[in-house]
Design a protein around this motif. Sequence first.
Motif, PDB file in Angstrom:
ATOM      1  N   GLY A 170      20.849  -7.014  -0.696  1.00 17.90           N
ATOM      2  CA  GLY A 170      21.807  -5.919  -0.695  1.00 17.90           C
ATOM      3  C   GLY A 170      21.209  -4.597  -1.131  1.00 17.90           C
ATOM      4  N   VAL A 171      21.975  -3.814  -1.875  1.00 16.41           N
ATOM      5  CA  VAL A 171      21.515  -2.514  -2.370  1.00 16.41           C
ATOM      6  C   VAL A 171      20.752  -2.677  -3.677  1.00 16.41           C
ATOM      7  N   GLU A 172      21.193  -3.606  -4.517  1.00 20.93           N
ATOM      8  CA  GLU A 172      20.643  -3.748  -5.865  1.00 20.93           C
ATOM      9  C   GLU A 172      19.136  -3.985  -5.854  1.00 20.93           C
ATOM     10  N   LYS A 173      18.650  -4.850  -4.953  1.00 21.15           N
ATOM     11  CA  LYS A 173      17.241  -5.218  -4.952  1.00 21.15           C
ATOM     12  C   LYS A 173      16.473  -4.588  -3.789  1.00 21.15           C
ATOM     13  N   ARG A 174      17.145  -3.763  -3.026  1.00 16.21           N
ATOM     14  CA  ARG A 174      16.533  -3.159  -1.841  1.00 16.21           C
ATOM     15  C   ARG A 174      15.201  -2.485  -2.162  1.00 16.21           C
ATOM     16  N   ASP A 175      15.163  -1.697  -3.211  1.00 18.63           N
ATOM     17  CA  ASP A 175      13.960  -0.929  -3.526  1.00 18.63           C
ATOM     18  C   ASP A 175      12.869  -1.778  -4.154  1.00 18.63           C
ATOM     19  N   LEU A 176      13.163  -3.063  -4.395  1.00 20.54           N
ATOM     20  CA  LEU A 176      12.153  -3.974  -4.948  1.00 20.54           C
ATOM     21  C   LEU A 176      11.515  -4.845  -3.866  1.00 20.54           C
ATOM     22  N   MET A 177      11.957  -4.697  -2.631  1.00 23.83           N
ATOM     23  CA  MET A 177      11.433  -5.545  -1.555  1.00 23.83           C
ATOM     24  C   MET A 177       9.918  -5.380  -1.401  1.00 23.83           C
ATOM     25  N   GLY A 178       9.410  -4.165  -1.674  1.00 25.79           N
ATOM     26  CA  GLY A 178       7.976  -3.927  -1.575  1.00 25.79           C
ATOM     27  C   GLY A 178       7.179  -4.672  -2.628  1.00 25.79           C
ATOM     28  N   THR A 179       7.852  -5.145  -3.684  1.00 23.85           N
ATOM     29  CA  THR A 179       7.182  -5.942  -4.710  1.00 23.85           C
ATOM     30  C   THR A 179       6.777  -7.304  -4.165  1.00 23.85           C
ATOM     31  N   PHE A 181       7.065  -8.118  -0.510  1.00 24.50           N
ATOM     32  CA  PHE A 181       6.615  -8.085   0.879  1.00 24.50           C
ATOM     33  C   PHE A 181       5.738  -6.867   1.143  1.00 24.50           C
ATOM     34  N   THR A 182       4.782  -7.021   2.046  1.00 19.48           N
ATOM     35  CA  THR A 182       3.975  -5.888   2.490  1.00 19.48           C
ATOM     36  C   THR A 182       4.754  -5.083   3.522  1.00 19.48           C
ATOM     37  N   GLU A 183       4.232  -3.906   3.870  1.00 19.23           N
ATOM     38  CA  GLU A 183       4.897  -3.093   4.884  1.00 19.23           C
ATOM     39  C   GLU A 183       4.940  -3.825   6.219  1.00 19.23           C
ATOM     40  N   ILE A 184       3.890  -4.580   6.517  1.00 20.51           N
ATOM     41  CA  ILE A 184       3.866  -5.365   7.755  1.00 20.51           C
ATOM     42  C   ILE A 184       4.981  -6.406   7.750  1.00 20.51           C
ATOM     43  N   ASP A 185       5.163  -7.085   6.610  1.00 22.69           N
ATOM     44  CA  ASP A 185       6.245  -8.065   6.481  1.00 22.69           C
ATOM     45  C   ASP A 185       7.605  -7.422   6.734  1.00 22.69           C
ATOM     46  N   LEU A 186       7.832  -6.274   6.087  1.00 22.06           N
ATOM     47  CA  LEU A 186       9.127  -5.607   6.193  1.00 22.06           C
ATOM     48  C   LEU A 186       9.375  -5.114   7.608  1.00 22.06           C
ATOM     49  N   ASN A 187       8.331  -4.607   8.266  1.00 21.59           N
ATOM     50  CA  ASN A 187       8.483  -4.159   9.649  1.00 21.59           C
ATOM     51  C   ASN A 187       8.873  -5.316  10.558  1.00 21.59           C
ATOM     52  N   PHE A 208      16.585  -3.418   3.348  1.00 22.22           N
ATOM     53  CA  PHE A 208      15.318  -2.735   3.599  1.00 22.22           C
ATOM     54  C   PHE A 208      15.270  -1.399   2.863  1.00 22.22           C
ATOM     55  N   PRO A 209      14.152  -1.100   2.183  1.00 20.10           N
ATOM     56  CA  PRO A 209      14.070   0.106   1.341  1.00 20.10           C
ATOM     57  C   PRO A 209      14.261   1.403   2.102  1.00 20.10           C
ATOM     58  N   GLN A 210      13.832   1.433   3.370  1.00 17.96           N
ATOM     59  CA  GLN A 210      13.900   2.673   4.132  1.00 17.96           C
ATOM     60  C   GLN A 210      14.313   2.399   5.568  1.00 17.96           C
ATOM     61  N   LEU A 211      15.003   3.365   6.165  1.00 19.37           N
ATOM     62  CA  LEU A 211      15.359   3.255   7.578  1.00 19.37           C
ATOM     63  C   LEU A 211      14.175   3.678   8.438  1.00 19.37           C
ATOM     64  N   HIS A 212      14.023   3.037   9.583  1.00 18.51           N
ATOM     65  CA  HIS A 212      12.988   3.408  10.550  1.00 18.51           C
ATOM     66  C   HIS A 212      13.650   4.107  11.740  1.00 18.51           C
ATOM     67  N   ARG A 213      12.901   4.963  12.378  1.00 16.15           N
ATOM     68  CA  ARG A 213      13.407   5.554  13.602  1.00 16.15           C
ATOM     69  C   ARG A 213      12.395   5.457  14.740  1.00 16.15           C
TER      70      ARG A 213
END
Length: 235
Positions: A170-179, A181-187, A208-213
Amino acid sequence: MEMMDKPAIHAVEDFVHAGYPLDVEALVIVELDGPEVEVGELVARVEAIAKRCGAVYLRVSNSEEEREVFWAGRKAAFPAVGRITPDYLCMDGTIPRAQLPLVLKRTDELSKKYGLRIANVFHAGDGNLHPLILFDANNGELERAEKLGADILRLCVEVGGVLTGEHGVGVEKRDLMGTMFTEIDLNQQMRVKCAFDPLGLLNPGKVFPQLHRCAELGRLHVSGGRLPHPDIPRF
């Protein structure tokens, strides 16, 4: 297998009066299932393991009513803690069970560092922790509680665990996803989401910590010169 630490035990006993011992640092509730003969054998094995590990209190239920009393306390842990603090933040991380002593020790150190009490309630059988961070939002303690919670989740990942066991990101742990997963994982995860949600309508800004466009992750629709969800950070 369920476990509570001393602050949680005292809060629960004051609330439910389940007969829990108050002079112990932690309490483990173990439920066994099966035919009577099998359960009898398992109870003896659990008792032997507990004694070998230094348990100072052992109690076996002898009826369905007594079993329900055992569980009544554990099931009432959250409302019980709610009676002793204006606010609490329930975390949800999962660790390898062998790391439990270390994580509890370091969680206690983090509690002292931030000056906030913690009552630990968790599913010991699968290593799913629920530290309850006690705070008072009216005294400006919310931000400190959130930082403490984030450090606990980072600790879970550090010892080989994960950010969530059952409550999701959700929102609570969104900014911790990079802890974790790598950027490749998140993509790659975002690509899966785009396959099912090409318009970005499902819970935008969560997980996801950030939106992609970028085109490969799905184009972002712009209406009237205004990006959707302008408050969400994006690459």
